[in-house]
Design a protein around this motif. Structure first.
Motif, mmCIF file in Angstrom:
data_model
loop_
_atom_site.group_PDB
_atom_site.id
_atom_site.type_symbol
_atom_site.label_atom_id
_atom_site.label_comp_id
_atom_site.label_asym_id
_atom_site.label_seq_id
_atom_site.Cartn_x
_atom_site.Cartn_y
_atom_site.Cartn_z
ATOM 1 N N GLU A 271 0.823 -1.211 0.000
ATOM 2 C CA GLU A 271 0.000 0.000 0.000
ATOM 3 C C GLU A 271 0.855 1.259 0.000
ATOM 4 O O GLU A 271 1.934 1.302 0.595
ATOM 5 C CB GLU A 271 -0.895 -0.002 1.242
ATOM 6 C CG GLU A 271 -1.813 -1.210 1.319
ATOM 7 C CD GLU A 271 -2.480 -1.344 2.682
ATOM 8 O OE1 GLU A 271 -1.897 -0.858 3.675
ATOM 9 O OE2 GLU A 271 -3.572 -1.926 2.740
ATOM 10 N N LEU A 272 0.345 2.294 -0.658
ATOM 11 C CA LEU A 272 1.024 3.588 -0.685
ATOM 12 C C LEU A 272 0.946 4.260 0.686
ATOM 13 O O LEU A 272 1.883 4.950 1.104
ATOM 14 C CB LEU A 272 0.383 4.486 -1.746
ATOM 15 C CG LEU A 272 1.005 5.857 -1.991
ATOM 16 C CD1 LEU A 272 2.478 5.752 -2.363
ATOM 17 C CD2 LEU A 272 0.228 6.595 -3.085
ATOM 18 N N PHE A 273 -0.159 4.024 1.403
ATOM 19 C CA PHE A 273 -0.358 4.605 2.733
ATOM 20 C C PHE A 273 -0.647 3.517 3.761
ATOM 21 O O PHE A 273 -1.331 2.532 3.466
ATOM 22 C CB PHE A 273 -1.529 5.589 2.725
ATOM 23 C CG PHE A 273 -1.358 6.740 1.780
ATOM 24 C CD1 PHE A 273 -0.615 7.857 2.146
ATOM 25 C CD2 PHE A 273 -1.926 6.705 0.523
ATOM 26 C CE1 PHE A 273 -0.451 8.919 1.274
ATOM 27 C CE2 PHE A 273 -1.769 7.760 -0.356
ATOM 28 C CZ PHE A 273 -1.023 8.867 0.018
ATOM 29 N N LYS A 274 -0.142 3.732 4.967
ATOM 30 C CA LYS A 274 -0.436 2.845 6.093
ATOM 31 C C LYS A 274 -0.759 3.701 7.319
ATOM 32 O O LYS A 274 0.014 4.586 7.677
ATOM 33 C CB LYS A 274 0.756 1.927 6.392
ATOM 34 C CG LYS A 274 0.990 0.862 5.319
ATOM 35 C CD LYS A 274 2.109 -0.073 5.721
ATOM 36 C CE LYS A 274 2.365 -1.133 4.651
ATOM 37 N NZ LYS A 274 1.273 -2.111 4.547
ATOM 38 N N MET A 275 -1.932 3.467 7.893
ATOM 39 C CA MET A 275 -2.381 4.194 9.080
ATOM 40 C C MET A 275 -2.314 5.713 8.854
ATOM 41 O O MET A 275 -1.911 6.485 9.725
ATOM 42 C CB MET A 275 -1.543 3.798 10.300
ATOM 43 C CG MET A 275 -1.658 2.321 10.651
ATOM 44 S SD MET A 275 -0.689 1.846 12.107
ATOM 45 C CE MET A 275 -1.585 2.747 13.383
ATOM 46 N N GLY A 276 -2.705 6.129 7.664
ATOM 47 C CA GLY A 276 -2.789 7.554 7.357
ATOM 48 C C GLY A 276 -1.492 8.204 6.936
ATOM 49 O O GLY A 276 -1.478 9.362 6.525
ATOM 50 N N ARG A 277 -0.401 7.476 7.007
ATOM 51 C CA ARG A 277 0.907 8.039 6.651
ATOM 52 C C ARG A 277 1.454 7.395 5.382
ATOM 53 O O ARG A 277 1.099 6.266 5.057
ATOM 54 C CB ARG A 277 1.910 7.825 7.799
ATOM 55 C CG ARG A 277 1.540 8.536 9.090
ATOM 56 C CD ARG A 277 2.546 8.189 10.180
ATOM 57 N NE ARG A 277 2.246 8.864 11.436
ATOM 58 C CZ ARG A 277 2.691 10.068 11.763
ATOM 59 N NH1 ARG A 277 3.489 10.728 10.906
ATOM 60 N NH2 ARG A 277 2.372 10.620 12.912
ATOM 61 N N LEU A 278 2.326 8.128 4.707
ATOM 62 C CA LEU A 278 3.000 7.567 3.552
ATOM 63 C C LEU A 278 3.808 6.352 4.007
ATOM 64 O O LEU A 278 4.548 6.413 4.990
ATOM 65 C CB LEU A 278 3.931 8.615 2.932
ATOM 66 C CG LEU A 278 4.589 8.250 1.604
ATOM 67 C CD1 LEU A 278 3.544 8.106 0.504
ATOM 68 C CD2 LEU A 278 5.621 9.310 1.217
ATOM 69 N N ASN A 279 3.635 5.250 3.328
ATOM 70 C CA ASN A 279 4.340 4.005 3.657
ATOM 71 C C ASN A 279 5.852 4.258 3.668
ATOM 72 O O ASN A 279 6.430 4.720 2.681
ATOM 73 C CB ASN A 279 3.982 2.941 2.614
ATOM 74 C CG ASN A 279 4.553 1.575 2.930
ATOM 75 O OD1 ASN A 279 5.443 1.429 3.772
ATOM 76 N ND2 ASN A 279 4.042 0.562 2.252
ATOM 77 N N LYS A 280 6.505 3.960 4.776
ATOM 78 C CA LYS A 280 7.941 4.228 4.906
ATOM 79 C C LYS A 280 8.789 3.403 3.938
ATOM 80 O O LYS A 280 9.982 3.694 3.743
ATOM 81 C CB LYS A 280 8.397 3.958 6.345
ATOM 82 C CG LYS A 280 8.254 2.513 6.792
ATOM 83 C CD LYS A 280 8.700 2.357 8.243
ATOM 84 C CE LYS A 280 8.583 0.903 8.716
ATOM 85 N NZ LYS A 280 9.013 0.770 10.130
ATOM 86 N N MET A 281 8.182 2.382 3.329
ATOM 87 C CA MET A 281 8.915 1.558 2.368
ATOM 88 C C MET A 281 8.927 2.157 0.961
ATOM 89 O O MET A 281 9.660 1.679 0.087
ATOM 90 C CB MET A 281 8.295 0.155 2.302
ATOM 91 C CG MET A 281 8.556 -0.706 3.524
ATOM 92 S SD MET A 281 10.329 -1.055 3.723
ATOM 93 C CE MET A 281 10.636 -2.066 2.282
ATOM 94 N N VAL A 282 8.124 3.203 0.728
ATOM 95 C CA VAL A 282 8.023 3.771 -0.623
ATOM 96 C C VAL A 282 9.374 4.217 -1.177
ATOM 97 O O VAL A 282 9.700 3.917 -2.337
ATOM 98 C CB VAL A 282 6.990 4.913 -0.661
ATOM 99 C CG1 VAL A 282 7.069 5.680 -1.978
ATOM 100 C CG2 VAL A 282 5.579 4.344 -0.485
ATOM 101 N N PRO A 283 10.217 4.935 -0.407
ATOM 102 C CA PRO A 283 11.539 5.305 -0.944
ATOM 103 C C PRO A 283 12.363 4.082 -1.373
ATOM 104 O O PRO A 283 13.062 4.120 -2.387
ATOM 105 C CB PRO A 283 12.203 6.038 0.229
ATOM 106 C CG PRO A 283 11.060 6.603 1.000
ATOM 107 C CD PRO A 283 9.985 5.547 0.918
#
Length: 252
Positions: A73-85
């Motif tokens: 997912e692009l977002f998790k718990m309302g925040r940008l997924n920390k794995m995106v970078p």
């Protein structure tokens, strides 16, 4: 009308075709395909990591666009997924120009964080998944409207087959979302023991031609279905090109 940008999802190719995916890319290019889609789950199999890198290298050599799909997912718990970078770096290493994820649980603050990624050379695209309720039409429409209002540069991949998995009608979905769609996973859906299963176009119950008629001609079309035959790929390609000779709703 101009021929559509055709892309092929190599994830569904079966090894029983008798030759490597790298060799198949040459055939795909000769058939007029402009790009390929690679899924992250293919890289999770250690034995296939080198193979995927070879596929990506061959695609670049042939001038084929590479899209990289992450089953996350692009977002998790309302925040940008920390794995995106990290995913963006993986995409860059593969030579991909697009990163595709599902939406997840977003918030206005999380959306604004996406602006920091706007300057990257890799386009971020979201898609509708088979999860409930995140893959439901109202959730997808709500998110895409929020993106439009900000605005943020984000693509939307309309996964044609997934609507049936969340109890939605793909025609209703395309009517509501067509202004946002930048590409489409073209596939069909049949049922086994009353459960939906992805299959080849014209082998199921989805009226994919009617869906395509609702879209502008510049939407990329990704053939995404299980196959063991190059002849089957050619057949579906020809069906799409034949359909594309008919003016779309927008063009009429």
């Amino acid at each position: 009308m101009n021929a559509p940008n055709l892309i092929f999802d190599v994830t569904f190719l079966d090894e029983s075709m008798g030759y490597t995916k790298e060799i198949l890319l040459i055939d795909l290019q000769k058939m007029g395909f402009k790009g390929i889609t690679i899924h992250h789950k293919m890289l999770e199999e250690v034995t296939k990591t080198d193979e995927i890198k070879k596929i990506a290298a061959m695609a670049q050599k042939l001038g084929l666009k590479i899209s990289y799909v992450i089953e996350d997912e692009l977002f998790k718990m309302g925040r940008l997924n920390k794995m995106v970078p990290h995913y963006l770096m993986e995409a860059k290493n593969l030579g991909a120009t697009e990163l595709i994820l599902t939406i997840g649980d977003y918030s206005p603050a999380g959306l604004k964080a996406l602006r920091k990624l706007d300057s990257l050379a890799i386009t971020i695209t979201v898609t509708n998944d088979q999860a409930y309720p995140s893959g439901r039409l109202d959730k997808i429409a709500e998110f895409l409207l929020a993106v439009k209002v900000l605005p943020i540069n984000l693509g939307y991949l309309f996964n044609l087959g997934n609507w049936r998995f969340v109890g939605e009608d793909e025609q209703v979905a395309v009517d509501m979302l067509k202004e946002y769609i930048t590409e489409i996973f073209l596939q069909d859906v049949t049922y086994i023991n009353e459960l939906p299963v992805i299959t080849t176009p014209d082998c199921g119950f989805v009226d994919w031609r009617q869906v395509l008629r609702c879209l502008p001609a510049n939407v990329d079309i990704v053939l995404s279905f299980p196959t063991t035959s190059l002849a089957e790929i050619k057949k579906v390609r020809d069906l799409v090109l034949e359909h594309n000779a008919i003016p779309s709703v927008e063009a009429s």
